[in-house]
Design a protein around this motif. Sequence first.
Motif, PDB file in Angstrom:
ATOM      1  N   LEU A  85      71.622 -81.455  44.962  1.00 13.48           N
ATOM      2  CA  LEU A  85      72.698 -81.586  45.941  1.00 13.48           C
ATOM      3  C   LEU A  85      73.889 -82.354  45.374  1.00 13.48           C
ATOM      4  O   LEU A  85      75.038 -82.107  45.748  1.00 13.48           O
ATOM      5  CB  LEU A  85      72.180 -82.285  47.198  1.00 13.48           C
ATOM      6  CG  LEU A  85      71.230 -81.467  48.084  1.00 13.48           C
ATOM      7  CD1 LEU A  85      70.608 -82.341  49.165  1.00 13.48           C
ATOM      8  CD2 LEU A  85      71.950 -80.281  48.715  1.00 13.48           C
ATOM      9  N   SER A  86      73.608 -83.282  44.462  1.00 16.94           N
ATOM     10  CA  SER A  86      74.708 -84.053  43.866  1.00 16.94           C
ATOM     11  C   SER A  86      75.633 -83.157  43.049  1.00 16.94           C
ATOM     12  O   SER A  86      76.814 -83.461  42.890  1.00 16.94           O
ATOM     13  CB  SER A  86      74.160 -85.188  42.990  1.00 16.94           C
ATOM     14  OG  SER A  86      73.566 -84.674  41.804  1.00 16.94           O
TER      15      SER A  86
ATOM     16  N   LEU B 180      73.114 -84.802  55.111  1.00 14.23           N
ATOM     17  CA  LEU B 180      74.353 -84.408  54.453  1.00 14.23           C
ATOM     18  C   LEU B 180      75.583 -84.495  55.338  1.00 14.23           C
ATOM     19  O   LEU B 180      76.699 -84.675  54.843  1.00 14.23           O
ATOM     20  CB  LEU B 180      74.220 -82.978  53.917  1.00 14.23           C
ATOM     21  CG  LEU B 180      73.066 -82.740  52.940  1.00 14.23           C
ATOM     22  CD1 LEU B 180      73.006 -81.275  52.550  1.00 14.23           C
ATOM     23  CD2 LEU B 180      73.186 -83.622  51.712  1.00 14.23           C
TER      24      LEU B 180
ATOM     25  N   PHE C 270      77.629 -83.678  46.970  1.00 12.92           N
ATOM     26  CA  PHE C 270      77.005 -84.545  47.955  1.00 12.92           C
ATOM     27  C   PHE C 270      76.488 -85.803  47.267  1.00 12.92           C
ATOM     28  O   PHE C 270      76.112 -85.787  46.097  1.00 12.92           O
ATOM     29  CB  PHE C 270      75.827 -83.844  48.642  1.00 12.92           C
ATOM     30  CG  PHE C 270      76.219 -82.690  49.505  1.00 12.92           C
ATOM     31  CD1 PHE C 270      76.891 -82.900  50.705  1.00 12.92           C
ATOM     32  CD2 PHE C 270      75.922 -81.388  49.141  1.00 12.92           C
ATOM     33  CE1 PHE C 270      77.253 -81.837  51.508  1.00 12.92           C
ATOM     34  CE2 PHE C 270      76.276 -80.320  49.933  1.00 12.92           C
ATOM     35  CZ  PHE C 270      76.945 -80.535  51.129  1.00 12.92           C
ATOM     36  N   SER C 271      76.461 -86.891  48.006  1.00  7.70           N
ATOM     37  CA  SER C 271      75.883 -88.127  47.482  1.00  7.70           C
ATOM     38  C   SER C 271      75.081 -88.787  48.589  1.00  7.70           C
ATOM     39  O   SER C 271      75.286 -88.501  49.778  1.00  7.70           O
ATOM     40  CB  SER C 271      76.976 -89.088  46.989  1.00  7.70           C
ATOM     41  OG  SER C 271      77.850 -89.430  48.052  1.00  7.70           O
TER      42      SER C 271
END
Length: 373
Positions: free
Chosen positions: A212-213, A262, A217-218
């Motif tokens: 996801l990163s 998210l 996203f984080s």
Amino acid sequence: MMNYKNTWQTDLEEYIRQGEPEQSEKSIAWKTAIGLQDVDGLKTSEYLLETAKEHIEGKIDISTAQERISNYYEVRTDRKNIENDTKEADIVSTRITQLLSEKAFQFSPAELFLIHKRLFTGVFKHAGEIRSYNISKKEWVLKGDSVFYASFESIKDTLDYDFNQEKAFSYEGLTIQKAIEHISDFTAGIWQIHPFCEGNTRTTAVFILKYLSTFGFSLSNSVFAKNSWYFRNALVRANYNNLQKGISSTTKYLNLFFENLLLNANHDLKNRYLHIDYNKNFQSATYEISKCQNDTFEKENGTLELSLEDLVIIKALKENPQITQKDLAVKVGKSERSIKRKTVLLQEKGFIKRESGKRNGKWIVLIDNSKTN
């Protein structure tokens, strides 16, 4: 008096509230790492919490934190019970924290195997290796039934297929909700393969977070810290079909989890909602919702740390005080290893006790009947 389960979350949350970006990022990583241990019924030690705080505050780096935890257990040979309860959780938590802080990532089955190897070397005998036998796991949310996992002979080919399909998929033009739905499908698929003997959920979670990163996203919240068992149960429901009982696999629960993670959505993530009988008879006294708050039960002089999973175990012990841990594991849909840890913890907390030895003994439930009936 606040118990340890609540204090570690409260203590680490304070660094997030303070608003310093580096400390906040480290704190969320630690909360995620510690929370993920709950999928296997593991709890971390207070020593790990103190080590995590020093790392968050910049007093030590993550390599030093790992070294401290390793040394701690090397010299604690006089405390075997504590070591057995917390050693795996502490070691794996530090390793998850390190992996989540690293920017390196390659989208491939090889990366998935490398993550498992890094998490569990020295913990499991076959870290990073494909399992060599077929498995089934009785699940509480399925009333003791099991998901059909991939045959060990097809693991490599199935993983290659899923990864190639994902590589070929284009997220261009998708709404964020549609992207999340696709990510849920992919996550559920690789988890169903269950390529390892143990540690599949924790490995899948770390892999997906790093994947996801790559989309920008984080980690910005503590969804995994508070809902890791929900995450696993959502994966179970995403891979279970029983058409005779009118049950079909669904990723709707996993979608809710990822939306919270998210999009900072606020869906109510309760494990009881995932139980296959929830809409039928989950209003029974055993699972009384009106008494439950965040899946724990409270008493006047503090928090009575009883998760829904604990309540299921206690109910089973009340119904059959002579039940063995092996039969208890089958009844509640958990591994025998997990049940052994749970019963030890419940005894230490004074909720149950064992009377008259292992072979001819029985379980005594000490908690007020009104809390579990």
